[in-house]
Motif scaffolding. Structure first.
Motif, PDB file in Angstrom:
ATOM      1  N   LEU A   1       1.030  -1.205   0.031  1.00  9.93           N
ATOM      2  CA  LEU A   1      -0.101  -0.041   0.081  1.00  9.93           C
ATOM      3  C   LEU A   1       0.577   1.381  -0.052  1.00  9.93           C
ATOM      4  N   HIS A   2       2.027   1.266   0.787  1.00 11.86           N
ATOM      5  CA  HIS A   2       2.962   2.244   0.766  1.00 11.86           C
ATOM      6  C   HIS A   2       3.355   2.699  -0.550  1.00 11.86           C
ATOM      7  N   HIS A   3       3.864   1.427  -1.337  1.00  9.02           N
ATOM      8  CA  HIS A   3       4.525   1.956  -2.585  1.00  9.02           C
ATOM      9  C   HIS A   3       3.349   2.196  -3.572  1.00  9.02           C
ATOM     10  N   ILE A   4       2.021   1.622  -3.276  1.00  6.17           N
ATOM     11  CA  ILE A   4       0.971   2.368  -4.323  1.00  6.17           C
ATOM     12  C   ILE A   4       0.741   3.778  -4.048  1.00  6.17           C
ATOM     13  N   ARG A   5       0.818   4.296  -2.849  1.00  4.81           N
ATOM     14  CA  ARG A   5       0.615   5.685  -2.563  1.00  4.81           C
ATOM     15  C   ARG A   5       1.775   6.612  -2.898  1.00  4.81           C
ATOM     16  N   LEU A   6       3.057   6.012  -2.971  1.00  2.07           N
ATOM     17  CA  LEU A   6       4.021   6.603  -3.419  1.00  2.07           C
ATOM     18  C   LEU A   6       3.884   7.095  -4.897  1.00  2.07           C
TER      19      LEU A   6
ATOM     20  N   ARG B   1       0.888   9.536  -5.671  1.00  3.94           N
ATOM     21  CA  ARG B   1       1.054  10.448  -4.920  1.00  3.94           C
ATOM     22  C   ARG B   1       0.472  11.937  -5.647  1.00  3.94           C
TER      23      ARG B   1
ATOM     24  N   ARG C   1      -3.410  12.993  -5.186  1.00  5.09           N
ATOM     25  CA  ARG C   1      -4.142  13.590  -4.085  1.00  5.09           C
ATOM     26  C   ARG C   1      -4.552  15.129  -4.594  1.00  5.09           C
TER      27      ARG C   1
ATOM     28  N   ASP D   1       6.504  16.727  -5.494  1.00  3.56           N
ATOM     29  CA  ASP D   1       5.524  15.587  -6.119  1.00  3.56           C
ATOM     30  C   ASP D   1       5.504  16.023  -7.584  1.00  3.56           C
TER      31      ASP D   1
ATOM     32  N   ASN E   1       6.842  13.046  -9.775  1.00  3.73           N
ATOM     33  CA  ASN E   1       5.777  11.927 -10.036  1.00  3.73           C
ATOM     34  C   ASN E   1       4.521  12.378 -10.877  1.00  3.73           C
TER      35      ASN E   1
END
Length: 441
Positions: free
Chosen positions: A6-11, A14, A17, A146, A149
């Motif tokens: 989940l952390h990697h997906i959020r990263l 990002r 957001r 960000d 990204n």
């Protein structure tokens, strides 16, 4: 394990957001699928009507030369006026172009000169749309960390469309002809126009219009030429655009005359490069920092060159798909890394002009490569033309790599000033009152 996933997906996601970015991403994504459907249909239609590699290059030249001639003016417009409103205008004109093309093809009235004229028309629109769109991304992403990204996700969106669009176009052309492709593209612009209308950004402080346009142009060019690292990025991008990118222009010839396939074969070849590019953007989107992108620029360009050389001498369809996947991966790493570095460090009041020069180095140089590739392919064949282009890419990237350490020293003070790297070990103080651009690797 699940928490880490989940952390990697959020990263990775990002930039989503931000509401404005989500609207832009999905609206533009739908429109870009239509754009790629039209791109494939246009190339196939030209070659079906004329059977000429030279005319393929000519049509591509007509679509791309406006970026070379007009992008600097677009940069001035992006810095002077409201970018969201400018984008609504460019997307509306793009819809008009696709609609005219659809009517001509569906009614059977289309002629080669129509295709050249309408390619030039969309080229003029894109000459303004692309640098303005690239400059607008930063307004939708509140935190600058960000931005990389968001740029990577934009590239993923572009290349997802590049994968989906040609596949859809290949099926549609085989079943219904090229007209339906142009009709779908015209309809796809509705999504991005609605999304742009719904976006709400903080008003940007616009500059005083006291300067003449030519003064703004000179100021932007001087800003870029003052820093060797950014010049090196744009120079390599120009070599890549002239020598490497035209492989896409020659794809219909390769699909039909060498692989003895049809529109579906052409669509799959273009899609293979698109899948490779998607893989590259996922890789880039997961990165946390701009650091390290500098060395990726020459490495990815060299990898692209060898992949295109292998594709040129490939004996069959399956191997061709593999080599195009690698080429697409290298191409996207090179372009997105260059874009991210430049966008990260550019002064906001010159962002539009710098990105217009970026566009001119990339898309603006493509018409010369397309025209040259079409003429060479007609004389010496597609395979030798591709091999020559690949060799030029490898040579240009090698020169860049040799100078990378010196360029890194020039840009290090800028990254220190921005807090990207700590001041310890800094070898060169930044000139007072200046901002540099470049890479660290």
């Amino acid at each position: 394990m699940q928490v880490n996933a989940l952390h990697h997906i959020r990263l990775l996601l990002r930039a989503f957001r931000y509401r404005n970015y989500r609207l832009f991403f999905f609206g533009q994504g739908i429109s870009l699928i239509g754009t790629w459907v039209q791109h494939v249909a246009m190339s196939w239609l030209v070659y079906r009507l004329t059977g000429s590699a030279l005319l393929l290059g000519t049509v591509a030249f007509a679509a791309q030369i406006p970026s070379f001639l007009l992008s600097p003016l677009a940069g001035v417009a992006a810095d002077r006026w409201n970018r969201r409103r400018l984008l609504i205008a460019t997307q509306s004109f793009s819809m008009l172009q696709a609609s005219i093309l659809a009517v001509l093809v569906v009614t059977g009235a289309v002629a080669t000169w129509h295709l050249i004229a309408l390619s030039a028309f969309i080229g003029v629109i894109n000459a303004f749309d692309i640098p303005i769109r690239q400059s607008f991304v930063v307004e939708m992403v509140e935190k600058k960390e960000d931005l990389g990204n968001a740029i990577a996700l934009n590239s993923a969106m572009f290349n997802s469309a590049r994968f989906i669009g040609p596949s859809v176009a290949g099926v549609l052309i085989s079943a219904l002809g090229e007209g339906i492709c142009f009709t779908l593209n015209a309809a796809s612009y509705v999504a991005v126009i609605i999304a742009l209308a719904a976006i709400r950004v903080e008003p940007r402080k616009l500059p005083d219009h006291g300067k003449a346009v030519w003064q703004d142009l000179v100021e932007g060019v001087a800003y870029v030429f003052a820093f060797k690292p950014i010049l090196a990025i744009l120079a390599l991008l120009g070599v890549f655009s002239i020598a490497g990118s035209p492989y896409l222009v020659l794809m219909p010839v390769y699909a039909k005359d060498i692989l003895h396939g049809g529109a579906d074969t052409f669509g799959f070849l273009v899609s293979a490069a698109g899948i490779g590019a998607i893989a590259a953007t996922i890789f880039l989107a997961a990165r946390k920092s701009v650091l390290g992108l500098g060395r990726m620029i020459p490495l990815s360009t060299i990898g692209f060159g060898f992949a295109i050389a292998a594709f040129a001498i490939s004996p069959g369809f399956t191997l061709s798909l593999v080599f195009l996947f690698v080429a697409g991966f290298g191409m996207m790493i090179q372009i997105a890394s260059s874009n991210t570095i430049v966008q990260t460090i550019v002064d906001e009041d010159k962002r539009g002009r710098v990105m217009s020069l970026f566009t001119m180095s990339f898309l603006g140089m493509m018409p010369f490569g397309s025209l040259l590739a079409g003429a060479l392919a007609a004389r010496i064949g597609v395979r030798i033309t591709l091999l020559l282009g690949a060799a030029c890419c490898v040579l240009g990237a090698s020169v860049f790599a040799v100078n990378l350490r010196r360029l890194r020293e020039m840009v290090r003070p800028v990254y220190v000033r921005m807090g990207i790297i700590p001041p310890a070990g800094m070898e060169l103080a930044a000139p007072a009152g200046k901002t540099a651009a470049g890479k660290d690797g």
